[in-house]
Design a protein around this motif. Structure first.
Motif, PDB file in Angstrom:
ATOM      1  N   GLY A 188      -9.496  12.445   3.918  1.00  0.00           N
ATOM      2  CA  GLY A 188      -8.305  13.271   3.735  1.00  0.00           C
ATOM      3  C   GLY A 188      -7.197  12.913   4.703  1.00  0.00           C
ATOM      4  O   GLY A 188      -6.027  12.777   4.317  1.00  0.00           O
ATOM      5  N   ILE A 189      -7.553  12.750   5.979  1.00  0.00           N
ATOM      6  CA  ILE A 189      -6.557  12.407   6.994  1.00  0.00           C
ATOM      7  C   ILE A 189      -5.988  11.020   6.747  1.00  0.00           C
ATOM      8  O   ILE A 189      -4.768  10.799   6.840  1.00  0.00           O
ATOM      9  N   GLU A 190      -6.861  10.058   6.408  1.00  0.00           N
ATOM     10  CA  GLU A 190      -6.399   8.698   6.153  1.00  0.00           C
ATOM     11  C   GLU A 190      -5.460   8.645   4.945  1.00  0.00           C
ATOM     12  O   GLU A 190      -4.495   7.878   4.930  1.00  0.00           O
ATOM     13  N   ALA A 191      -5.741   9.455   3.935  1.00  0.00           N
ATOM     14  CA  ALA A 191      -4.869   9.495   2.758  1.00  0.00           C
ATOM     15  C   ALA A 191      -3.467   9.965   3.148  1.00  0.00           C
ATOM     16  O   ALA A 191      -2.456   9.395   2.722  1.00  0.00           O
ATOM     17  N   ILE A 192      -3.418  10.998   3.986  1.00  0.00           N
ATOM     18  CA  ILE A 192      -2.124  11.502   4.453  1.00  0.00           C
ATOM     19  C   ILE A 192      -1.412  10.444   5.286  1.00  0.00           C
ATOM     20  O   ILE A 192      -0.200  10.208   5.119  1.00  0.00           O
ATOM     21  N   ILE A 193      -2.152   9.785   6.181  1.00  0.00           N
ATOM     22  CA  ILE A 193      -1.559   8.773   7.048  1.00  0.00           C
ATOM     23  C   ILE A 193      -1.031   7.599   6.225  1.00  0.00           C
ATOM     24  O   ILE A 193       0.056   7.062   6.501  1.00  0.00           O
ATOM     25  N   ILE A 194      -1.772   7.184   5.201  1.00  0.00           N
ATOM     26  CA  ILE A 194      -1.332   6.068   4.359  1.00  0.00           C
ATOM     27  C   ILE A 194      -0.022   6.399   3.652  1.00  0.00           C
ATOM     28  O   ILE A 194       0.907   5.586   3.611  1.00  0.00           O
ATOM     29  N   ILE A 195       0.062   7.606   3.110  1.00  0.00           N
ATOM     30  CA  ILE A 195       1.282   8.008   2.401  1.00  0.00           C
ATOM     31  C   ILE A 195       2.468   8.097   3.364  1.00  0.00           C
ATOM     32  O   ILE A 195       3.556   7.564   3.092  1.00  0.00           O
ATOM     33  N   VAL A 196       2.249   8.772   4.511  1.00  0.00           N
ATOM     34  CA  VAL A 196       3.324   8.909   5.488  1.00  0.00           C
ATOM     35  C   VAL A 196       3.724   7.548   6.049  1.00  0.00           C
ATOM     36  O   VAL A 196       4.921   7.264   6.226  1.00  0.00           O
ATOM     37  N   SER A 197       2.746   6.674   6.305  1.00  0.00           N
ATOM     38  CA  SER A 197       3.039   5.335   6.832  1.00  0.00           C
ATOM     39  C   SER A 197       3.864   4.526   5.844  1.00  0.00           C
ATOM     40  O   SER A 197       4.780   3.799   6.247  1.00  0.00           O
ATOM     41  N   PHE A 198       3.542   4.642   4.559  1.00  0.00           N
ATOM     42  CA  PHE A 198       4.311   3.919   3.540  1.00  0.00           C
ATOM     43  C   PHE A 198       5.761   4.392   3.536  1.00  0.00           C
ATOM     44  O   PHE A 198       6.691   3.572   3.501  1.00  0.00           O
ATOM     45  N   ILE A 199       5.971   5.705   3.589  1.00  0.00           N
ATOM     46  CA  ILE A 199       7.338   6.245   3.573  1.00  0.00           C
ATOM     47  C   ILE A 199       8.092   5.830   4.834  1.00  0.00           C
ATOM     48  O   ILE A 199       9.239   5.365   4.772  1.00  0.00           O
ATOM     49  N   VAL A 200       7.443   5.977   5.991  1.00  0.00           N
ATOM     50  CA  VAL A 200       8.095   5.647   7.263  1.00  0.00           C
ATOM     51  C   VAL A 200       8.417   4.160   7.340  1.00  0.00           C
ATOM     52  O   VAL A 200       9.537   3.764   7.705  1.00  0.00           O
ATOM     53  N   SER A 201       7.435   3.304   7.009  1.00  0.00           N
ATOM     54  CA  SER A 201       7.671   1.854   7.071  1.00  0.00           C
ATOM     55  C   SER A 201       8.751   1.433   6.087  1.00  0.00           C
ATOM     56  O   SER A 201       9.553   0.534   6.383  1.00  0.00           O
TER      57      SER A 201
END
Length: 320
Positions: free
Chosen positions: A93-106
């Motif tokens: 769950g945490i990794e899914a959130i991090i992946i989505i946020v990382s994609f938007i931020v990057s």
């Protein structure tokens, strides 16, 4: 938008690297605050990832080791097994959130860097306020393009894994199959380097050109680099080599220092800062290469790239 046309010969690979390295230095008033903002945002994301994921992984590793030494009939076995499953669900769950946020931020950082480079080509006196004004209403298209690229890259990787899996399953321990797999991997890597080139140019096109994004931008990028593909692939290979050195150095530092939170975060911040600087150089290469391809395609004039001017008024252009 329009630039004064300055006829130049197509740039060599060395000249593209030189121009890409020089371009961000022409406007420190724009790039210093942008780099600082990118570093702060990336550092916050890295810190969140480190503080939220690492403890779960450590706990999961400890429980996995302990359960291997237990008898399945032991009364402790079901509770530890249940705890492991709970950790896995939490980690996913945490990794899914991090992946989505990382994609938007990057994506936002990449778009901002490309726009800053574009503004520097147009007007060396641009500042961070001009960048934010330029970004207004010009974010959706590049993000859509990057989303398509992410899906296509995952699809290519998935397809390669399927083909390799089928070959290994059919010819288990066969030297012919092993040779075919090695050839397939080499061809796949060559194709992937070319796709990275196309995708990076398509992101640049999505940022600097109006109403050009998604599959249209990817298709146009493939067209515009024709005749200069090998030069572009060599540039991508240089970028991959630089990134490999950075991450090799990061892993070496990470294993050589203590496992304390402060030490690991400090090494991580070094990686973030180097990564931000490297991304500026990489996108500068893509932008210069893109306009170099435009230079080859539009010999009769138009919006073309000329070498970075030594004076701020060498470019006569306007940003709408």
């Amino acid at each position: 938008m329009a630039f004064s046309y300055q006829p130049t010969k197509p740039l060599t690979m060395f000249k593209i690297l030189q121009e890409a390295f020089k371009l961000p230095t022409r406007n420190s008033n724009l790039f210093l605050p942008l780099l600082l903002l990118s570093f702060v945002v990336s550092s916050l994301l890295f810190t969140f990832n480190h503080l939220s994921v690492d403890p779960i992984i450590a706990d999961l590793t400890s429980k996995s080791i302990s359960i291997t030494s237990l008898d399945p009939k032991s009364p402790l076995y079901p509770s530890i097994q249940s705890s492991i499953l709970k950790d896995i669900k939490e980690l996913v769950g945490i990794e899914a959130i991090i992946i989505i946020v990382s994609f938007i931020v990057s994506s936002l950082i990449s778009i901002s860097i490309i726009q800053a480079l574009f503004l520097t080509l147009s007007n060396n006196s641009s500042n961070i306020h001009d960048l934010f004004h330029r970004l207004h209403g010009r974010i959706k298209g590049p993000i859509i393009t990057k989303l398509y690229i992410k899906l296509l890259s995952l699809g290519c990787l998935f397809l390669l894994m399927i083909v390799l899996g089928v070959l290994i399953f059919i010819g288990h321990r066969s030297m012919i199959v092993i040779a075919l797999c090695m050839i397939l991997v080499i061809l796949g890597l060559r194709l992937y380097l070319y796709l990275i080139l196309v995708w990076s140019v398509s992101v640049v096109m999505s940022v600097v050109e109006d109403n050009c994004y998604g599959l249209e931008a990817i298709s146009k990028a493939g067209e515009i680099i024709k005749g200069r593909r090998w030069q572009g692939v060599k540039l991508v290979m240089i970028e991959v080599f630089i990134l490999s050195l950075i991450y090799a150095g990061y892993n070496a530092l990470k294993t050589s220092v203590s496992n304390s939170m402060v030490s690991q975060l400090s090494i991580g911040f070094v990686l973030v800062s180097v990564s931000v600087l490297t991304s500026v150089f990489e996108w500068a290469i893509s932008l210069v290469f893109y306009y170099n391809c435009k230079r080859s395609k539009e010999e009769d004039g138009g919006f073309m790239y000329a070498t970075v001017p030594q004076e701020t008024n060498d470019y006569e252009g306007a940003i709408p």
